[in-house]
Structure formats: structure tokens, C-alpha cells
Write a protein that holds these residues in place. Sequence first.
Motif, PDB file in Angstrom:
ATOM      1  N   THR A 105       0.961  -1.328  -0.064  1.00  0.00           N
ATOM      2  CA  THR A 105       0.168   0.000   0.020  1.00  0.00           C
ATOM      3  C   THR A 105       0.980   1.289   0.029  1.00  0.00           C
ATOM      4  OG1 THR A 105      -0.008  -0.070   2.350  1.00  0.00           O
ATOM      5  CG2 THR A 105      -1.968  -1.375   1.308  1.00  0.00           C
ATOM      6  N   ASN A 106       0.345   2.463  -0.089  1.00  0.00           N
ATOM      7  CA  ASN A 106       0.996   3.611  -0.126  1.00  0.00           C
ATOM      8  C   ASN A 106       1.606   3.888   1.045  1.00  0.00           C
ATOM      9  OD1 ASN A 106       0.363   4.276  -2.771  1.00  0.00           O
ATOM     10  ND2 ASN A 106      -1.585   5.023  -2.309  1.00  0.00           N
ATOM     11  N   SER A 107       1.353   3.227   2.353  1.00  0.00           N
ATOM     12  CA  SER A 107       2.047   3.512   3.564  1.00  0.00           C
ATOM     13  C   SER A 107       3.421   2.880   3.679  1.00  0.00           C
ATOM     14  CB  SER A 107       1.317   2.599   4.528  1.00  0.00           C
ATOM     15  OG  SER A 107       1.236   1.278   4.578  1.00  0.00           O
ATOM     16  N   VAL A 108       4.042   2.011   2.566  1.00  0.00           N
ATOM     17  CA  VAL A 108       5.323   1.609   2.435  1.00  0.00           C
ATOM     18  C   VAL A 108       6.318   2.700   2.000  1.00  0.00           C
ATOM     19  CG1 VAL A 108       6.764  -0.009   1.455  1.00  0.00           C
ATOM     20  CG2 VAL A 108       4.517  -0.683   2.088  1.00  0.00           C
ATOM     21  N   TYR A 109       7.178   2.955   2.925  1.00  0.00           N
ATOM     22  CA  TYR A 109       8.188   3.961   2.534  1.00  0.00           C
ATOM     23  C   TYR A 109       9.186   3.599   1.220  1.00  0.00           C
ATOM     24  CZ  TYR A 109       6.984   6.095   6.925  1.00  0.00           C
ATOM     25  OH  TYR A 109       6.375   6.873   8.020  1.00  0.00           O
ATOM     26  N   GLY A 110       9.536   4.284   0.341  1.00  0.00           N
ATOM     27  CA  GLY A 110      10.358   4.208  -0.733  1.00  0.00           C
ATOM     28  C   GLY A 110       9.340   3.919  -1.846  1.00  0.00           C
ATOM     29  N   ALA A 111      10.099   3.577  -2.940  1.00  0.00           N
ATOM     30  CA  ALA A 111       9.533   3.213  -4.296  1.00  0.00           C
ATOM     31  C   ALA A 111       8.756   2.020  -4.049  1.00  0.00           C
ATOM     32  CB  ALA A 111      10.509   3.010  -5.304  1.00  0.00           C
ATOM     33  N   HIS A 112       7.302   1.954  -4.586  1.00  0.00           N
ATOM     34  CA  HIS A 112       6.590   0.972  -4.655  1.00  0.00           C
ATOM     35  C   HIS A 112       5.908   0.535  -5.876  1.00  0.00           C
ATOM     36  CE1 HIS A 112       4.739   4.350  -2.479  1.00  0.00           C
ATOM     37  NE2 HIS A 112       3.691   3.861  -3.093  1.00  0.00           N
ATOM     38  N   GLY A 113       6.394   1.017  -6.929  1.00  0.00           N
ATOM     39  CA  GLY A 113       5.645   0.867  -8.219  1.00  0.00           C
ATOM     40  C   GLY A 113       5.788  -0.764  -8.628  1.00  0.00           C
ATOM     41  N   GLU A 114       5.207  -1.253  -9.538  1.00  0.00           N
ATOM     42  CA  GLU A 114       5.300  -2.507  -9.973  1.00  0.00           C
ATOM     43  C   GLU A 114       6.627  -2.764 -10.528  1.00  0.00           C
ATOM     44  OE1 GLU A 114       2.167  -3.579 -13.000  1.00  0.00           O
ATOM     45  OE2 GLU A 114       0.509  -3.008 -11.539  1.00  0.00           O
ATOM     46  N   LEU A 115       7.300  -2.173 -11.284  1.00  0.00           N
ATOM     47  CA  LEU A 115       8.622  -2.439 -11.653  1.00  0.00           C
ATOM     48  C   LEU A 115       9.436  -2.719 -10.432  1.00  0.00           C
ATOM     49  CD1 LEU A 115      10.447  -2.807 -13.972  1.00  0.00           C
ATOM     50  CD2 LEU A 115      10.863  -0.558 -13.956  1.00  0.00           C
ATOM     51  N   VAL A 116       9.456  -1.680  -9.483  1.00  0.00           N
ATOM     52  CA  VAL A 116      10.441  -1.827  -8.337  1.00  0.00           C
ATOM     53  C   VAL A 116      10.143  -2.809  -7.616  1.00  0.00           C
ATOM     54  CG1 VAL A 116      11.117  -0.652  -6.162  1.00  0.00           C
ATOM     55  CG2 VAL A 116      10.681   0.589  -8.354  1.00  0.00           C
ATOM     56  N   VAL A 117       8.644  -3.351  -7.332  1.00  0.00           N
ATOM     57  CA  VAL A 117       8.407  -4.279  -6.685  1.00  0.00           C
ATOM     58  C   VAL A 117       8.562  -5.757  -7.159  1.00  0.00           C
ATOM     59  CG1 VAL A 117       6.413  -5.741  -5.536  1.00  0.00           C
ATOM     60  CG2 VAL A 117       6.519  -3.139  -5.357  1.00  0.00           C
ATOM     61  N   ALA A 118       8.409  -5.683  -8.568  1.00  0.00           N
ATOM     62  CA  ALA A 118       8.898  -6.887  -9.414  1.00  0.00           C
ATOM     63  C   ALA A 118      10.562  -7.346  -8.898  1.00  0.00           C
ATOM     64  CB  ALA A 118       8.499  -6.849 -10.705  1.00  0.00           C
ATOM     65  N   LEU A 119      11.406  -6.091  -9.270  1.00  0.00           N
ATOM     66  CA  LEU A 119      12.542  -6.082  -8.901  1.00  0.00           C
ATOM     67  C   LEU A 119      13.078  -6.693  -7.648  1.00  0.00           C
ATOM     68  CD1 LEU A 119      15.608  -5.450 -10.174  1.00  0.00           C
ATOM     69  CD2 LEU A 119      15.313  -3.194  -8.866  1.00  0.00           C
ATOM     70  N   LYS A 120      12.407  -6.504  -6.539  1.00  0.00           N
ATOM     71  CA  LYS A 120      12.761  -6.977  -5.483  1.00  0.00           C
ATOM     72  C   LYS A 120      12.433  -8.415  -5.166  1.00  0.00           C
ATOM     73  CE  LYS A 120      10.950  -2.738  -3.016  1.00  0.00           C
ATOM     74  NZ  LYS A 120       9.971  -2.221  -2.155  1.00  0.00           N
ATOM     75  N   TYR A 121      11.440  -8.859  -5.844  1.00  0.00           N
ATOM     76  CA  TYR A 121      11.016 -10.312  -6.038  1.00  0.00           C
ATOM     77  C   TYR A 121      12.098 -11.228  -6.936  1.00  0.00           C
ATOM     78  CZ  TYR A 121       6.469 -10.047  -3.759  1.00  0.00           C
ATOM     79  OH  TYR A 121       5.578  -9.802  -2.811  1.00  0.00           O
ATOM     80  N   VAL A 122      12.474 -10.391  -7.809  1.00  0.00           N
ATOM     81  CA  VAL A 122      13.339 -11.178  -8.634  1.00  0.00           C
ATOM     82  C   VAL A 122      14.865 -11.208  -8.166  1.00  0.00           C
ATOM     83  CG1 VAL A 122      14.893 -10.983 -11.009  1.00  0.00           C
ATOM     84  CG2 VAL A 122      12.423 -10.383 -10.900  1.00  0.00           C
ATOM     85  N   THR A 123      15.204 -10.260  -7.481  1.00  0.00           N
ATOM     86  CA  THR A 123      16.480 -10.225  -6.579  1.00  0.00           C
ATOM     87  C   THR A 123      16.396 -11.321  -5.662  1.00  0.00           C
ATOM     88  OG1 THR A 123      16.755  -7.906  -6.897  1.00  0.00           O
ATOM     89  CG2 THR A 123      17.977  -8.729  -5.186  1.00  0.00           C
ATOM     90  N   LEU A 124      15.358 -11.499  -4.808  1.00  0.00           N
ATOM     91  CA  LEU A 124      15.287 -12.577  -3.881  1.00  0.00           C
ATOM     92  C   LEU A 124      15.272 -14.053  -4.697  1.00  0.00           C
ATOM     93  CD1 LEU A 124      14.680 -12.983  -0.917  1.00  0.00           C
ATOM     94  CD2 LEU A 124      12.316 -13.185  -1.370  1.00  0.00           C
ATOM     95  N   LEU A 125      14.324 -14.124  -5.790  1.00  0.00           N
ATOM     96  CA  LEU A 125      14.839 -15.200  -6.427  1.00  0.00           C
ATOM     97  C   LEU A 125      16.132 -15.585  -6.878  1.00  0.00           C
ATOM     98  CD1 LEU A 125      13.345 -17.669  -8.092  1.00  0.00           C
ATOM     99  CD2 LEU A 125      13.086 -16.236 -10.046  1.00  0.00           C
ATOM    100  N   VAL A 126      16.868 -14.757  -7.303  1.00  0.00           N
ATOM    101  CA  VAL A 126      18.445 -14.967  -7.917  1.00  0.00           C
ATOM    102  C   VAL A 126      19.239 -15.397  -6.598  1.00  0.00           C
ATOM    103  CG1 VAL A 126      20.281 -13.712  -8.686  1.00  0.00           C
ATOM    104  CG2 VAL A 126      18.286 -13.443  -9.916  1.00  0.00           C
ATOM    105  N   ILE A 127      18.825 -14.795  -5.491  1.00  0.00           N
ATOM    106  CA  ILE A 127      19.771 -15.116  -4.076  1.00  0.00           C
ATOM    107  C   ILE A 127      19.586 -16.703  -3.972  1.00  0.00           C
ATOM    108  CG2 ILE A 127      19.918 -14.702  -1.899  1.00  0.00           C
ATOM    109  CD1 ILE A 127      19.521 -11.775  -2.448  1.00  0.00           C
ATOM    110  N   TYR A 128      18.392 -16.787  -3.889  1.00  0.00           N
ATOM    111  CA  TYR A 128      18.087 -18.264  -3.461  1.00  0.00           C
ATOM    112  C   TYR A 128      18.351 -19.421  -4.280  1.00  0.00           C
ATOM    113  CZ  TYR A 128      15.726 -16.677   0.778  1.00  0.00           C
ATOM    114  OH  TYR A 128      15.290 -16.253   2.026  1.00  0.00           O
TER     115      TYR A 128
END
Length: 238
Positions: A105-128
Motif C-alpha cells: 500500500t502507499n504506507s510503504v516508504y520508498g518506491a513501490h511501483g510495479e517495476l520496483v516491486v518486481a525487481l525485489k522479487y527477482v532479486t530474492l529469486l536470484v539469491i535463493y
Amino acid sequence: MGWKKSYLDLTLVPLSLLFPILYHIWLWRRIRSQPQQTFIGINSAARRLWVFAMMKDNDKKNVLAVQTIRNAIMGSTLMATTSILLCSGLAAMISSSYSVKQPLTNSVYGAHGELVVALKYVTLLVIYLFSFLCYSLCIRFISQVNFLINVPQGDANSLVTPDYISNLLERAFSLNIVGNRLFYAGLPVILWIFGPVLVILCSVSMVPILYNMDIAEGKGKAGIRKEDKMDGKISAAV
């Protein structure tokens, strides 16, 4: 406007990566220069001594050696299974038609667009994924040790020496350590989903925890004297 939404991610996330990187550079230098003061160096020397002891009295200790190595394989297999299950769940979440932005939701600090959120999941996927790769290679090397540790040592021309098997075992546990550290690195990335502030807090908190896991503190004068006597032996083994 875009800068106002993402400046926390652009500053706090790289800064949070800097702390564990600098710590592991310092730890690597400590292991190379003073292995007797780190649990990694002490355990490495102990494993080499264990291999020599098992192969020296192989007729009596062959079952013990196989059971010990089997337990190590089971531990790495459990972590590899956990990593690939996390990868499967993340891949299913990314590839589904459900928007990965919806849980935020908008209560999350920082960028929270779809591209940025997808980048977070992809980064986590690569690490594991890399964590799973390290665990898989670890299992491969330990499996080789499991076969070779019972090879008879009567032939002087045998290529399977205790040194060779010790090197294989050390490669396996080095990969296991790398897999563990990558697995730990996934925790700040998970928290990044909820904002970059939690990332830097988690990274800073993990450094003293890892320090207590890696560094063997002195245990009085008697312990220091024992460490001085074992210093040359541990350095040679590592």
C-alpha cells in the motif's frame, strides 16, 4: 516526483549491502592471516585431522566415517530443498497474473511501483537460486568423499590420498558456507518488500550476529596458551 519516491531505496539499499560486503572481506582476510581465531579456520583444521584419523584406522572407523558424512549430506539436502521451494514460490508469484504490487500500500516508504516491486522479487529469486546451486555442489563433493574415504591406502601409487580427500571435503564445506551466507542475505531482501528502512536495520543487526558466529574469542590464559601451541598446526591445515 520519482526521486522523492525512490531516494530511500537508492541510498539505504546500497548502503545496507556495503556493511555485509565489508564484513566478509575483513573475515576472509582474518581467516587467511589468523585462522586459529575464527571458527571457520578451526573447523577446517579439525576436518582435515578427522579425515586423516578416519583413513589411518579405516578398518575400525569406516562405518563412523560414512555415517558422519551422511549426516552432512542430509543437512545440505535440507537447505537445498528449502532454497528451491522458495524459488518455486517466488517464480510462481512473479509469473502469475496477480499483480505483485497489490500486497503493498502507499504506507510503504520508498518506491513501490510495479517495476520496483518486481525487481525485489527477482532479486530474492536470484539469491535463493545461487544458494541452491552452492548447496547442490556441496552435496556433490561430499558424496565423492563418501565413496573415497574408504579406499585402501596400501598402494603407494594411489591417487586417493588423505590430502586429496581433505581438499574435496573443504571445497564442500566452503560451498556450504557460501550457500548459508546467501540464504541469510535473503532476509534483508524479504524485508525490502516492506521498505528500505528495514533493509538497513536488518543488515546492521546481522553483522554482530555473524561476528559472534565466526570469531572465536579467547577463553582465558589457559585457552590462549593452547591456541598458541595449535597455531602452527591450524595454519598448516588451513
